[in-house]
Design an enzyme around this catalytic site. Structure first.
Site, short mmCIF file in Angstrom:
data_model
loop_
_atom_site.label_atom_id
_atom_site.label_comp_id
_atom_site.label_asym_id
_atom_site.label_seq_id
_atom_site.Cartn_x
_atom_site.Cartn_y
_atom_site.Cartn_z
N LYS A 172 -10.89 -5.14 -5.47
CA LYS A 172 -11.89 -4.10 -5.76
C LYS A 172 -11.22 -2.78 -6.14
O LYS A 172 -11.88 -1.90 -6.67
CB LYS A 172 -12.89 -3.94 -4.63
CG LYS A 172 -12.36 -3.75 -3.23
CD LYS A 172 -13.55 -3.67 -2.27
CE LYS A 172 -13.32 -4.32 -0.93
NZ LYS A 172 -12.31 -3.70 -0.10
N LYS A 191 0.84 -1.22 0.00
CA LYS A 191 0.00 0.00 0.00
C LYS A 191 0.86 1.25 0.00
O LYS A 191 0.49 2.27 -0.59
CB LYS A 191 -0.96 0.00 1.19
CG LYS A 191 -1.96 -1.15 1.13
CD LYS A 191 -3.42 -0.71 1.04
CE LYS A 191 -4.24 -1.85 0.46
NZ LYS A 191 -5.60 -1.93 0.83
N LYS A 210 -4.30 -11.02 -7.54
CA LYS A 210 -5.62 -11.37 -6.99
C LYS A 210 -6.69 -10.39 -7.51
O LYS A 210 -6.39 -9.24 -7.82
CB LYS A 210 -5.60 -11.41 -5.46
CG LYS A 210 -5.65 -10.09 -4.75
CD LYS A 210 -6.04 -10.29 -3.29
CE LYS A 210 -6.23 -8.92 -2.65
NZ LYS A 210 -6.92 -8.92 -1.39
P1 ATP Z 1 -8.47 -3.62 -1.85
O1 ATP Z 1 -8.33 -3.76 -3.32
O2 ATP Z 1 -9.18 -2.36 -1.41
O3 ATP Z 1 -7.22 -3.93 -1.08
P2 ATP Z 1 -9.65 -6.22 -1.66
O4 ATP Z 1 -10.59 -6.47 -2.79
O5 ATP Z 1 -8.33 -6.87 -1.74
O6 ATP Z 1 -9.52 -4.69 -1.41
P3 ATP Z 1 -10.21 -6.47 1.15
O7 ATP Z 1 -11.11 -5.40 1.67
O8 ATP Z 1 -8.76 -6.35 1.44
O9 ATP Z 1 -10.43 -6.67 -0.40
O10 ATP Z 1 -10.72 -7.87 1.63
C1 ATP Z 1 -11.98 -8.19 2.14
C2 ATP Z 1 -12.03 -9.69 2.33
O11 ATP Z 1 -12.10 -10.33 1.06
C3 ATP Z 1 -10.82 -10.28 3.03
O12 ATP Z 1 -11.21 -11.30 3.92
C4 ATP Z 1 -10.00 -10.83 1.91
O13 ATP Z 1 -9.15 -11.88 2.31
C5 ATP Z 1 -11.06 -11.28 0.92
N1 ATP Z 1 -10.59 -11.19 -0.45
C6 ATP Z 1 -10.24 -10.07 -1.10
N2 ATP Z 1 -9.88 -10.34 -2.36
C7 ATP Z 1 -10.01 -11.68 -2.50
C8 ATP Z 1 -9.77 -12.58 -3.57
N3 ATP Z 1 -9.36 -12.16 -4.74
N4 ATP Z 1 -10.01 -13.89 -3.39
C9 ATP Z 1 -10.45 -14.33 -2.20
N5 ATP Z 1 -10.69 -13.55 -1.15
C10 ATP Z 1 -10.47 -12.24 -1.28
#
Ligand code: ATP
Ligand code: LTN
Length: 334
Positions: free
Chosen positions: A200, A115, A197
């Site tokens: 969002k 980040k 991964k």
């Molecule tokens: P950002 O892009 O804002 O970092 P993110 O999409 O990675 O967000 P988080 O808010 O960090 O999402 O995660 C919310 C939950 O969703 C966490 O428990 C995380 O482990 C899960 N998660 C996020 N992305 C994935 C993914 N691609 N596959 C499985 N689980 C996920």
């Protein structure tokens, strides 16, 4: 333990629109295991301000996320669904825990490094101490289990270390939490780059399926998903794009990779992608319908927010009082 049940805590940030990765990797598991525990599911809005947010947009997203928790199947009568910022105990405990966390530990956190690289113009102290606030979230409710994606394991380990350190000084104050990693959908990858991964905050909208995407967009994104030129459907690391599509299909249907491969191995990539897209459409449809219905019911959602904030505050205060006493803060005079 609370009322004879183990306690579960988890949270999600209201940054960006939720993706299929968030759903299959987190939310879906939350719903599946909710009945076995006394649960606290927070919209962790205090975590989100480690990155700049537009106030109006941020407020809207937080409410949408809270609504989505309910739409996904979490009954707010049984599950404490609330905003982190409505319970001041999170910040209070985070401060205490900051004093029991070492710079060296925080320096090792890979999410901080990622980040910080992404937001080089705003590497604030909150971003650095983010895992301490996360530890406070969990320890405040004496959680036994914390369902998280694999990417959050490092933070959870740190939480356990902090709790153990505190307990070794002051006695048994905190429950030491265990991670709960869901069986399927542990990591859903980007549809445009299967080495990354699905996230969002990805700038490429074709990389992610958003939970509110309409069926046409979902199908279109799956048709465009990056695969390979092997022209053979196999579940193996050398074909990460196909593997990811199989993972999505299995997480949606409950089938094993072997079963899925058997189903599609004699067909082409085009038909396979379409089938995965259609499966995802059918999984998201009921969730979208429920969400639209709930969104119209302002009073109901407001009531949920109010009641659950009170409930969360009650339990948070109990832990905080205990912590303050152990540390040696002066007693409150009533
Ligand atoms: P950002 O892009 O804002 O970092 P993110 O999409 O990675 O967000 P988080 O808010 O960090 O999402 O995660 C919310 C939950 O969703 C966490 O428990 C995380 O482990 C899960 N998660 C996020 N992305 C994935 C993914 N691609 N596959 C499985 N689980 C996920
Ligand atoms: N850091 C997590 C969100 C989060 C969380 C928590 C998850 C904040 N506090 C407590 C589990 C328990 C994330 O970014 N996914």
């Amino acid at each position: 333990m609370l009322n004879g049940e183990k306690i579960l805590f988890s949270g999600m940030q209201a940054t960006g629109n939720l993706t299929l990765g968030n759903y299959l990797g987190a939310l879906k598991n939350w719903v599946q295991i909710a009945d076995e525990y006394t649960t606290f599911y927070s919209v962790v809005d205090m975590h989100s301000i480690t990155v700049r947010q537009d106030p109006a947009e941020f407020r809207k997203r937080a409410r949408n996320l809270l609504t989505l928790y309910i739409a996904a199947g979490l009954d707010p009568e049984k599950n404490c669904i609330y905003y982190q910022s409505h319970v001041s105990g999170h910040a209070e405990l985070a401060w205490v825990l900051n004093c029991f966390t070492y710079m060296g530990e925080l320096n090792r956190m890979t999410q901080f490094k990622d980040k910080a690289a992404k937001h080089a113009d705003n590497i604030n102290a909150g971003l650095f101490t983010y895992p301490v606030l996360m530890a406070a979230d969990i320890l405040l409710y004496q959680a036994d289990v914390v369902p998280v994606g694999i990417d959050q394991m490092q933070h959870l380990e740190l939480c356990r270390d902090i709790a153990q350190r505190f307990n070794s000084i002051y006695g048994d104050v905190f429950t030491i939490p265990e991670a709960y990693l869901g069986k399927s959908g542990a990591k859903i990858m980007s549809l445009q780059d299967p080495s990354k991964k699905m996230s969002k905050s990805d700038e490429n909208v074709n990389a992610s399926i958003y939970l509110m995407d309409d069926p046409d967009s979902i199908i279109r994104k799956f048709k465009r998903a990056v695969t390979d030129s092997e022209a053979h459907i196999c579940y193996r690391d050398e074909q990460p794009g196909i593997k990811n599509l199989l993972d999505i299909y299995c997480a949606c249907t409950g089938k094993t990779p072997d079963e899925a491969v058997k189903e599609f191995e004699n067909g082409g990539y085009g038909d396979f992608k379409l089938a995965v897209g259609e499966t995802v459409v059918s999984v998201l449809r009921p969730l979208q319908e429920k969400y639209q219905e709930l969104s119209k019911n302002k009073d109901y959602i407001d009531q949920v927010i109010k009641n659950n904030a009170e409930k969360a505050n009650y339990y948070a205060t109990k832990t905080l009082r205990k912590v303050h006493k152990k540390i040696g803060f002066p007693e409150r005079i009533r």
